[in-house]
Design a protein around this motif. Structure first.
Motif, PDB file in Angstrom:
ATOM      1  N   LEU A 124       0.672  -1.347  -0.080  1.00 58.71           N
ATOM      2  CA  LEU A 124       0.385   0.646   0.156  1.00 58.71           C
ATOM      3  C   LEU A 124       0.656   1.114  -0.094  1.00 58.71           C
ATOM      4  CD1 LEU A 124      -3.194  -0.457   2.284  1.00 58.71           C
ATOM      5  CD2 LEU A 124      -2.846  -0.321  -0.278  1.00 58.71           C
ATOM      6  N   HIS A 125       2.091   1.672   0.216  1.00 66.54           N
ATOM      7  CA  HIS A 125       3.479   2.480   0.728  1.00 66.54           C
ATOM      8  C   HIS A 125       3.962   2.302  -1.127  1.00 66.54           C
ATOM      9  CE1 HIS A 125       2.008   2.783   4.733  1.00 66.54           C
ATOM     10  NE2 HIS A 125       2.798   1.183   4.659  1.00 66.54           N
ATOM     11  N   TRP A 126       3.358   2.051  -1.852  1.00 70.06           N
ATOM     12  CA  TRP A 126       3.822   1.889  -3.459  1.00 70.06           C
ATOM     13  C   TRP A 126       3.462   2.998  -4.342  1.00 70.06           C
ATOM     14  CZ3 TRP A 126       4.730  -3.770  -6.351  1.00 70.06           C
ATOM     15  CH2 TRP A 126       5.571  -4.757  -5.465  1.00 70.06           C
ATOM     16  N   ASN A 127       3.739   3.876  -4.216  1.00 71.69           N
ATOM     17  CA  ASN A 127       2.961   5.124  -5.143  1.00 71.69           C
ATOM     18  C   ASN A 127       4.231   5.812  -5.429  1.00 71.69           C
ATOM     19  OD1 ASN A 127       5.378   6.605  -3.624  1.00 71.69           O
ATOM     20  ND2 ASN A 127       3.361   7.059  -2.037  1.00 71.69           N
ATOM     21  N   VAL A 128       4.365   6.099  -6.364  1.00 73.52           N
ATOM     22  CA  VAL A 128       5.542   6.918  -7.596  1.00 73.52           C
ATOM     23  C   VAL A 128       6.613   6.476  -7.237  1.00 73.52           C
ATOM     24  CG1 VAL A 128       6.394   7.604  -9.556  1.00 73.52           C
ATOM     25  CG2 VAL A 128       3.850   6.620  -9.601  1.00 73.52           C
ATOM     26  N   LYS A 129       6.022   7.599  -5.828  1.00 77.36           N
ATOM     27  CA  LYS A 129       7.445   8.343  -5.139  1.00 77.36           C
ATOM     28  C   LYS A 129       8.434   7.042  -4.723  1.00 77.36           C
ATOM     29  CE  LYS A 129       9.069  12.076  -2.188  1.00 77.36           C
ATOM     30  NZ  LYS A 129       8.525  13.208  -1.638  1.00 77.36           N
ATOM     31  N   TYR A 130       7.285   6.480  -4.143  1.00 75.24           N
ATOM     32  CA  TYR A 130       8.537   5.701  -2.841  1.00 75.24           C
ATOM     33  C   TYR A 130       8.889   4.353  -4.182  1.00 75.24           C
ATOM     34  CZ  TYR A 130       9.175   0.682  -0.731  1.00 75.24           C
ATOM     35  OH  TYR A 130       9.565  -0.278  -0.254  1.00 75.24           O
ATOM     36  N   LEU A 131       8.421   3.546  -5.403  1.00 72.27           N
ATOM     37  CA  LEU A 131       9.326   3.085  -6.316  1.00 72.27           C
ATOM     38  C   LEU A 131      10.280   3.496  -7.188  1.00 72.27           C
ATOM     39  CD1 LEU A 131       5.240   1.594  -8.309  1.00 72.27           C
ATOM     40  CD2 LEU A 131       7.240   0.377  -6.334  1.00 72.27           C
ATOM     41  N   SER A 132       9.768   5.121  -7.141  1.00 68.42           N
ATOM     42  CA  SER A 132      11.294   5.715  -7.969  1.00 68.42           C
ATOM     43  C   SER A 132      12.424   5.436  -7.172  1.00 68.42           C
ATOM     44  CB  SER A 132      10.979   7.043  -8.037  1.00 68.42           C
ATOM     45  OG  SER A 132      11.726   8.285  -8.713  1.00 68.42           O
ATOM     46  N   ALA A 133      11.877   5.690  -5.660  1.00 70.45           N
ATOM     47  CA  ALA A 133      13.708   4.724  -4.893  1.00 70.45           C
ATOM     48  C   ALA A 133      13.870   3.845  -4.758  1.00 70.45           C
ATOM     49  CB  ALA A 133      13.545   6.025  -3.394  1.00 70.45           C
ATOM     50  N   VAL A 134      13.310   2.935  -4.441  1.00 70.59           N
ATOM     51  CA  VAL A 134      13.692   1.673  -4.892  1.00 70.59           C
ATOM     52  C   VAL A 134      14.651   1.274  -6.006  1.00 70.59           C
ATOM     53  CG1 VAL A 134      12.394  -0.464  -4.944  1.00 70.59           C
ATOM     54  CG2 VAL A 134      11.645   0.607  -3.278  1.00 70.59           C
ATOM     55  N   LEU A 135      13.059   1.539  -7.197  1.00 67.21           N
ATOM     56  CA  LEU A 135      14.660   1.999  -8.339  1.00 67.21           C
ATOM     57  C   LEU A 135      15.636   2.117  -8.587  1.00 67.21           C
ATOM     58  CD1 LEU A 135      11.131   1.240 -11.031  1.00 67.21           C
ATOM     59  CD2 LEU A 135      12.180  -0.888  -9.865  1.00 67.21           C
ATOM     60  N   ASP A 136      15.875   3.525  -7.993  1.00 61.29           N
ATOM     61  CA  ASP A 136      17.408   3.931  -7.956  1.00 61.29           C
ATOM     62  C   ASP A 136      17.526   4.209  -9.748  1.00 61.29           C
ATOM     63  OD1 ASP A 136      18.893   5.527  -6.914  1.00 61.29           O
ATOM     64  OD2 ASP A 136      20.180   3.737  -6.846  1.00 61.29           O
ATOM     65  N   GLY A 137      16.859   4.771 -10.522  1.00 65.49           N
ATOM     66  CA  GLY A 137      17.213   5.481 -11.912  1.00 65.49           C
ATOM     67  C   GLY A 137      17.054   4.390 -12.672  1.00 65.49           C
ATOM     68  N   LYS A 138      16.923   2.948 -12.885  1.00 68.13           N
ATOM     69  CA  LYS A 138      16.561   1.718 -13.514  1.00 68.13           C
ATOM     70  C   LYS A 138      14.795   2.676 -14.343  1.00 68.13           C
ATOM     71  CE  LYS A 138      14.884  -2.724 -14.027  1.00 68.13           C
ATOM     72  NZ  LYS A 138      14.866  -4.423 -13.376  1.00 68.13           N
ATOM     73  N   THR A 139      15.714   2.213 -15.346  1.00 72.77           N
ATOM     74  CA  THR A 139      14.474   2.656 -16.655  1.00 72.77           C
ATOM     75  C   THR A 139      13.704   1.297 -17.365  1.00 72.77           C
ATOM     76  OG1 THR A 139      16.305   2.287 -18.324  1.00 72.77           O
ATOM     77  CG2 THR A 139      15.735   4.428 -18.240  1.00 72.77           C
ATOM     78  N   ILE A 140      12.211   2.111 -17.489  1.00 72.31           N
ATOM     79  CA  ILE A 140      11.095   1.554 -17.797  1.00 72.31           C
ATOM     80  C   ILE A 140      10.284   1.880 -19.024  1.00 72.31           C
ATOM     81  CG2 ILE A 140      10.546  -0.002 -15.477  1.00 72.31           C
ATOM     82  CD1 ILE A 140       8.388   1.656 -15.404  1.00 72.31           C
ATOM     83  N   GLU A 141       9.879   0.997 -19.838  1.00 67.16           N
ATOM     84  CA  GLU A 141       8.928   1.883 -21.156  1.00 67.16           C
ATOM     85  C   GLU A 141       7.772   2.279 -21.026  1.00 67.16           C
ATOM     86  OE1 GLU A 141       9.283   0.064 -25.510  1.00 67.16           O
ATOM     87  OE2 GLU A 141       8.231  -1.160 -23.841  1.00 67.16           O
TER      88      GLU A 141
END
Length: 459
Positions: free
Chosen positions: A19-36
């Motif tokens: 439930l805490h998976w908002n885009v800001k949190y996911l951005s920090a977890v992915l740490d610069g990884k690109t997605i399509e």
């Protein structure tokens, strides 16, 4: 599993870390990884925005956030060609097992076991991240049923029962295994071209964060993001009926690939969905068909008696085979059909055991539009109230270029262009390959062919 109509589960996931998976949190977890991201236009057209008509960019979630908030830094980034007020972006069908392949611990943030599916987690789930207006064209999924958790923002779901299939003008172009698309743009239906759409029964619900939607088998759905940023997570649940559905999909693939590959290619006729890497050969398609038929009979023979419970080793055998868009390899073998058939007790569920589904504050039925309550979502205007003619409407380019090989600009055949016997004038009409395919691989036709084929194989 006895639910035959869509329903919303409330207060089921309050302790899920996801439930805490908002885009800001996911951005920090992915740490610069690109997605399509898939890019579409916010301008409504009479033609659905199929994936073949969209643009694609690779970007980080940080860049997506900057673009969706109108920050100047996005002027030179991957979204620089797309003005936020005119376009939407959608990172859809992102398998969590791939996106977070180096962070396996995050899979446990999603606990589908709370819904009675032991061992199912984020590893068997898919992530969707979109901006306002992002949408999925109306379609039905050939396999399984669907559980969808809304995490951030709201999404509006337009759902139609399996019985409405003929009113939704099904097509397999663009072709993608496991998805049957509708030719109708649900948000702006062309009732002149698709008059039977007026007969559909829409169930509309706006899903809010913390709610989980059940989409039963073969229910059509059109989904759109209504807030600036949306995040949702889903998992497709395997069903007994998937074995026969795979035979039907193998027949469809064989026919579509054979016929479209024989046609002279056209730049305007992009018939493979981006999710399909290539058109497989006839030999490979026949191998797939034979394996699907063999798997069907194998599971028929090895069905466990109803009272038998799965062993612990079977329960542990939860694999990513449930992933809707995972393509089957030539050597595909269904590992233990007991997984699909009995692991979650699908075949032992009898709807008649439940005289009344306990709908209430924790389980809300998604009713037809005319009966829908405000607690489950906004009520839209009934499709049957739409005018017969389009006011100032126009036909999308794809319809005319794909389907009118020898006609004038109008996509209809006026009465004065009919022969004396009442049939269309041969000089004014021409059936395309796609017209042939729409009839040949119609879901009802394919179902009949599959039954005949299974009868022949079973002799």
């Amino acid at each position: 599993m006895s639910l035959q109509q869509p329903a919303v589960f409330c207060n089921m996931v309050g302790n899920w870390p996801a439930l805490h998976w908002n885009v800001k949190y996911l951005s920090a977890v992915l740490d610069g990884k690109t997605i399509e991201f898939r890019i579409g236009s916010k301008t409504m057209d009479l033609v659905p925005q199929f994936e073949t008509r969209c643009s694609y960019v690779k970007a980080t979630l940080e860049e997506f956030l900057a673009w969706s908030s109108g920050q100047p830094s996005c002027l030179s980034g991957p979204f620089s060609c797309f003005e936020y007020s005119k376009y939407w972006a959608y990172a859809d069908y992102k398998y969590i097992a791939r996106v977070f392949e180096d962070k396996a611990e995050i899979f446990q943030d999603i606990r589908w076991s709370d819904f009675g599916f032991p061992g199912r987690s984020g590893k068997e789930s898919t992530l969707w991240i979109g901006s306002e207006g992002a949408n999925t064209p109306c379609h039905l999924d050939s396999y399984g049923c669907n559980l969808v958790l809304q995490v951030q923002g709201r999404k509006r779901w337009h759902l139609f029962p399996p019985g409405d299939t003929s009113f939704l003008y099904p097509t397999r172009i663009p072709y993608e295994e496991s998805s049957v698309f509708s030719k109708v743009n649900i948000a702006k239906p062309d009732l002149k071209r698709f008059p039977e759409f007026r007969n559909t029964t829409a169930h509309v619900v706006t899903l809010s964060p913390g709610q989980v939607l059940l989409v039963p088998r073969h229910w059509w759905h059109y989904v759109e993001s209504v807030d600036p940023i949306t995040v949702s997570i889903n998992s497709w649940i395997e069903l007994d009926a998937d074995h026969e559905a795979r035979v039907e999909e193998a027949i469809t693939r064989t026919l579509v690939c054979a016929i479209k590959s024989a046609e002279n290619p056209s730049d305007e006729d992009i018939w493979l969905n981006p999710t399909e890497v290539e058109a497989t050969s006839h030999e490979i398609n026949l191998q797939y068909l034979n394996k699907a038929v063999s798997a069907y009979f194998k599971c028929q023979k090895t069905s466990v008696p109803e009272q038998t419970r799965p062993s612990s080793t079977e329960t542990e055998r939860v694999t990513s085979a449930s992933q809707k868009r995972r393509k089957k390899q030539v050597g595909w073998e269904p590992e233990g059909c007991k997984l699909l058939t009995h692991e979650f007790g699908f075949s032992t569920f009898k709807a008649e055991k439940f005289q009344k589904i306990p709908f209430g504050p924790h389980l809300i039925q998604v009713l037809p539009q005319s009966q829908e309550t405000s607690s489950t979502g906004a009520v839209e205007s009934d499709y049957r109230d739409l005018p017969h003619e389009n006011e100032g409407g126009h036909f999308g380019k794809l319809h005319c270029t794909r389907k009118q090989l020898a006609m004038s600009n109008d996509c209809e055949t006026p009465a004065n262009q009919m022969d004396s016997d009442g049939s269309p004038n041969a000089s004014q009409t021409a059936l395309s390959t796609n017209d042939l395919l729409d009839c040949l691989v119609n879901p009802h036709v394919i179902s009949l062919v599959a039954q005949l084929l299974l009868e022949r194989a079973g002799v």
